[in-house]
Scaffold this active site. Structure first.
Site, PDB file in Angstrom:
ATOM      1  N   ASP A 204      13.835  -2.251   0.171  1.00  0.00           N
ATOM      2  CA  ASP A 204      12.983  -3.441   0.232  1.00  0.00           C
ATOM      3  C   ASP A 204      12.858  -4.028  -1.173  1.00  0.00           C
ATOM      4  O   ASP A 204      13.449  -3.504  -2.116  1.00  0.00           O
ATOM      5  CB  ASP A 204      11.607  -3.091   0.817  1.00  0.00           C
ATOM      6  CG  ASP A 204      10.771  -2.207  -0.113  1.00  0.00           C
ATOM      7  OD1 ASP A 204      11.264  -1.825  -1.196  1.00  0.00           O
ATOM      8  OD2 ASP A 204       9.625  -1.922   0.245  1.00  0.00           O
ATOM      9  N   ASP A 206       9.785  -5.068  -3.790  1.00  0.00           N
ATOM     10  CA  ASP A 206       8.341  -4.942  -3.977  1.00  0.00           C
ATOM     11  C   ASP A 206       7.868  -5.867  -5.098  1.00  0.00           C
ATOM     12  O   ASP A 206       8.443  -5.855  -6.187  1.00  0.00           O
ATOM     13  CB  ASP A 206       7.997  -3.493  -4.360  1.00  0.00           C
ATOM     14  CG  ASP A 206       8.533  -2.478  -3.354  1.00  0.00           C
ATOM     15  OD1 ASP A 206       7.960  -2.381  -2.261  1.00  0.00           O
ATOM     16  OD2 ASP A 206       9.537  -1.802  -3.663  1.00  0.00           O
ATOM     17  N   ASP A 276       7.697  -6.515   0.133  1.00  0.00           N
ATOM     18  CA  ASP A 276       6.311  -6.053   0.069  1.00  0.00           C
ATOM     19  C   ASP A 276       5.597  -6.842  -1.012  1.00  0.00           C
ATOM     20  O   ASP A 276       5.985  -6.792  -2.165  1.00  0.00           O
ATOM     21  CB  ASP A 276       6.272  -4.561  -0.296  1.00  0.00           C
ATOM     22  CG  ASP A 276       5.708  -3.704   0.817  1.00  0.00           C
ATOM     23  OD1 ASP A 276       5.177  -4.271   1.803  1.00  0.00           O
ATOM     24  OD2 ASP A 276       5.803  -2.477   0.715  1.00  0.00           O
TER      25      ASP A 276
HETATM   26  P1  DGT Z   1      13.451   1.594  -2.454  1.00  0.00           P
HETATM   27  O1  DGT Z   1      12.739   0.392  -1.949  1.00  0.00           O
HETATM   28  O2  DGT Z   1      14.224   2.292  -1.386  1.00  0.00           O
HETATM   29  O3  DGT Z   1      14.266   1.327  -3.670  1.00  0.00           O
HETATM   30  O4  DGT Z   1      12.358   2.655  -2.951  1.00  0.00           O
HETATM   31  P2  DGT Z   1      11.043   2.376  -3.769  1.00  0.00           P
HETATM   32  O5  DGT Z   1      10.950   3.399  -4.820  1.00  0.00           O
HETATM   33  O6  DGT Z   1      10.932   0.947  -4.161  1.00  0.00           O
HETATM   34  O7  DGT Z   1       9.924   2.766  -2.738  1.00  0.00           O
HETATM   35  P3  DGT Z   1       9.036   1.835  -1.800  1.00  0.00           P
HETATM   36  O8  DGT Z   1       9.566   0.453  -1.741  1.00  0.00           O
HETATM   37  O9  DGT Z   1       8.838   2.532  -0.500  1.00  0.00           O
HETATM   38  O10 DGT Z   1       7.631   1.847  -2.513  1.00  0.00           O
HETATM   39  C1  DGT Z   1       7.475   1.511  -3.881  1.00  0.00           C
HETATM   40  C2  DGT Z   1       6.298   2.209  -4.438  1.00  0.00           C
HETATM   41  O11 DGT Z   1       5.124   1.699  -3.863  1.00  0.00           O
HETATM   42  C3  DGT Z   1       6.301   3.701  -4.132  1.00  0.00           C
HETATM   43  O12 DGT Z   1       6.522   4.424  -5.291  1.00  0.00           O
HETATM   44  C4  DGT Z   1       4.949   4.042  -3.684  1.00  0.00           C
HETATM   45  C5  DGT Z   1       4.256   2.745  -3.517  1.00  0.00           C
HETATM   46  N1  DGT Z   1       3.822   2.570  -2.123  1.00  0.00           N
HETATM   47  C6  DGT Z   1       4.584   2.426  -1.034  1.00  0.00           C
HETATM   48  N2  DGT Z   1       3.835   2.251   0.057  1.00  0.00           N
HETATM   49  C7  DGT Z   1       2.558   2.280  -0.368  1.00  0.00           C
HETATM   50  C8  DGT Z   1       1.291   2.145   0.278  1.00  0.00           C
HETATM   51  O13 DGT Z   1       1.184   1.958   1.481  1.00  0.00           O
HETATM   52  N3  DGT Z   1       0.185   2.209  -0.514  1.00  0.00           N
HETATM   53  C9  DGT Z   1       0.256   2.399  -1.864  1.00  0.00           C
HETATM   54  N4  DGT Z   1      -0.848   2.434  -2.590  1.00  0.00           N
HETATM   55  N5  DGT Z   1       1.430   2.529  -2.503  1.00  0.00           N
HETATM   56  C10 DGT Z   1       2.547   2.477  -1.762  1.00  0.00           C
HETATM   57 MG    MG Z   2      11.045  -0.616  -2.773  1.00  0.00          MG
END
Ligand code: DGT
Ligand code: MG
Length: 352
Positions: A204, A206, A276
């Protein structure tokens, strides 16, 4: 007397938030295997086991070279008996029978497919599997009632499964940035999540939005939504190609929404991408930035460190000192690390 470097044990600190971990991983075969077992545990609602595998994988990701011998692992933190068995199996046989059989199991495959639908969690997927639904066609044929998120998730399944590239993330940043600027010229938008940690693809995109004047961020999200809806009406007026984004779903749950659709300029076709968006007041911005940059395990470990080692509670909104009974202010990530008694770790080294 030999001092074979192969048997010099590695050494790393116990918490992932004490370690620098770039995207360079010398133990990808081992960490992929442990991550798969973690995923399977999480999908089966065994979060404790999931975290144990995630922590073990994170320790291996932080090592400066490939593990070739079990004796190198002596004294490393977070490597439980189960993880060590898997590692040993791979070092000795090239693969782990447990990982291979998990990967091939009908239940794991069904859980992956069904939870791959935006808006479907492991509980829903589990219920469907018990009703005999294992794939998308069976779900479509089943007549199950889907909520709006799930309907959109099913409709855009293939798009959403496809990783988002950095170029796409930057294009979306431009679009959302323009939307933000037109509803609130002073507001600022930052790319967070994996892309901020230097990843070149993500599941995604963010974003974190704030306003330099405390309070001025109130109502920003609804205005953004209206702006984007006006773009949708522009789509309806058949000037599709000049409006490059429509948001399909808005989760007004506080200040957050996700899932959008935009035109791929090259193929001139719509592509759904998960986006997001989070709005934060400037007083909480540093906490939100730290909390939304990840990785997920790094965040979890920061909160564990804060709680267990410092008697503090950390969230994406604030840091609370449990003993003194007061909130601790911070206006940068550096200050938060300092309050936690941790060395500052920049985003590209938070890839635990
Ligand atoms: P990706 O998108 O596959 O490259 O992986 P990330 O590391 O961008 O992970 P992602 O998009 O699921 O979430 C980014 C960060 O946001 C993750 O380290 C934790 C935080 N996060 C995700 N969902 C929630 C939530 O529902 N509440 C809070 N407070 N933080 C969240
Ligand atoms: Mg992400």
């Amino acid at each position: 007397l030999m001092n074979d470097s192969e048997v010099t044990p590695f050494s790393v600190p116990g918490y992932a938030c004490q370690r620098r971990c770039t995207l360079e991983n010398h133990n990808a075969v081992l960490t992929d295997a442990l991550s798969l077992l973690a995923e399977n545990a999480e999908l089966s609602d065994e979060d404790g086991r999931g975290v144990a595998f995630r922590r073990a994988a994170a320790v291996l990701k932080a090592l400066p070279s490939a593990v070739t011998n079990m004796s190198q692992l002596t004294g490393l933190p977070c490597l439980g008996g189960h993880s060590l068995r898997v590692i040993k199996d791979i070092l000795e046989n090239g693969t782990s029978s447990e990982v291979e059989s998990t990967k091939e199991s009908e239940r794991f495959k069904a859980l992956k497919v069904l939870t791959g639908i935006f808006g479907v969690g492991s509980k829903t997927a589990d219920r469907w599997i018990r009703e005999g639904i294992h794939n998308l066609q069976q779900l479509r044929d089943s007549g199950q009632t889907l909520n709006r998120a799930q309907q959109a998730g099913l409709e855009h399944y293939d798009d959403i499964k496809q990783p988002v590239s950095l170029a796409e993330a930057e294009a979306i940043r431009g679009i959302v940035g323009r939307a933000v600027a037109s509803v609130s010229p002073e507001a600022q938008i930052v790319l967070t999540g994996g892309f901020r940690r230097g990843k070149l693809t993500g599941h995604d995109v963010d974003f974190l939005i704030t306003h330099p004047e405390e309070g001025s961020e109130v109502g920003l999200m609804p205005k953004l939504v209206s702006w984007l809806e006006s773009r949708v009406s522009c789509h309806l007026q058949n000037v599709l190609l000049i409006c490059d984004v429509i948001f399909l779903l808005m989760f007004a749950l506080f200040c957050r929404f996700s899932l959008c659709c935009f035109i791929d300029k090259q193929t001139r076709r719509w592509r759904a991408v998960r986006v997001d968006l989070v709005v934060s007041p400037i007083s909480q911005f540093a906490f939100a930035l730290l909390g939304w940059t990840g990785s997920k395990l790094f965040e979890r470990e920061l909160r564990r460190w804060a709680g267990h080692e410092k008697g503090m509670s950390l969230s994406s909104h604030a840091l609370y000192d449990n003993k003194q009974g007061r909130y601790i202010r911070a206006s940068s990530e550096e200050e938060i690390f300092a309050h936690l008694g941790l060395e500052f770790i920049p985003p590209n080294e938070r890839n635990a």
